[in-house]
Design an enzyme around this catalytic site. Sequence first.
Site, PDB file in Angstrom:
ATOM      1  N   PRO A   2       0.643  -0.950   0.317  1.00 33.71           N
ATOM      2  CA  PRO A   2      -0.234   0.358   0.006  1.00 33.71           C
ATOM      3  C   PRO A   2       1.077   1.470  -0.254  1.00 33.71           C
ATOM      4  O   PRO A   2       1.878   0.887   0.421  1.00 33.71           O
ATOM      5  CB  PRO A   2      -0.913   0.053   1.408  1.00 33.71           C
ATOM      6  CG  PRO A   2       0.188  -1.060   2.007  1.00 33.71           C
ATOM      7  CD  PRO A   2       0.896  -2.168   0.946  1.00 33.71           C
ATOM      8  N   GLU A   3       0.415   2.378  -0.889  1.00 34.54           N
ATOM      9  CA  GLU A   3       0.923   3.347  -0.916  1.00 34.54           C
ATOM     10  C   GLU A   3       0.841   4.511  -0.193  1.00 34.54           C
ATOM     11  O   GLU A   3      -0.676   4.264   0.072  1.00 34.54           O
ATOM     12  CB  GLU A   3       1.110   3.919  -2.623  1.00 34.54           C
ATOM     13  CG  GLU A   3       2.265   2.831  -3.153  1.00 34.54           C
ATOM     14  CD  GLU A   3       2.189   3.421  -4.643  1.00 34.54           C
ATOM     15  OE1 GLU A   3       2.103   4.360  -4.795  1.00 34.54           O
ATOM     16  OE2 GLU A   3       2.082   2.204  -5.427  1.00 34.54           O
TER      17      GLU A   3
END
Length: 276
Positions: A2-3
């Site tokens: 996840p960013e």
Amino acid sequence: MPELPEVETVKRVLEPQLSGRVITKVVCPRPEIIAHPHAEVFFKKVTGAKITGMGRRGKFILINLEQGATIIVHLRMTGQLVVTPATQVERKHTHIIFQLDNQEELRFIDPRRFGRLWLQEAGEEDNFSGISKLGPEPFAKQCNAAYLAQSMGHRQKAIKECLLDQSIIAGIGNIYADEILFAAQICPTTPAASLTKKDWQNLARIIPKILKIGIEADYMTKEEYLAAEGKWQHKMPVLKAYGHEHDPCPRCQTPLVRVVIAGRSSCYCPQCQHQK
């Protein structure tokens, strides 16, 4: 992994559910996911603590406790955090459960077990999680054209690789680096040192814009988030470049191409994003 937009979504979904709750008990079948301090100390310190709010730093989730302590969480590749009724069947790969005072539980699930948790006590220097090594947030005033040029403009590395350097800017990952460079019309293989003053100005403007679009696209209600079991799906119509190899460029209809830069896949338009 996840960013920033996905981590921000997790934080925004969970914070209203956790704020004001007291951790009554911790169950942890996989104590090795506790990276600091020793797991038994961690459990003792957080049991009975009241959650006062949440924050985010780069890709790290911060769970703030009374008396100034913070539980730091990094989801890594496959980690998920969900608030669920205590009666809900426990999912496979659930490695830690924080039982709360309202008959709900905060559960950390991670099939690949790369995710980690730390406890930073009030006044304790964080020399263990990696947060101290992060660069500024993309939305910070410091993250301007002059800063970007000073931090990356002397490097011969590809600009895509530089954008992924968390010590320069916190939170950008492979997906949004592609989207940022597509919007800026910069080829991801371009050496950072060859960018112009105008390029740096464009990047300083576009970086927060693209990440805000990602945050808005990732919006989920708590019901949607729980139904998805803490997982997220990138909204592909929002993504213009990442994952669109061979698809027509939204600007010029040239097929997008894929290259590998420093071991990471990158998609771009060979017509719109000229190599400098």
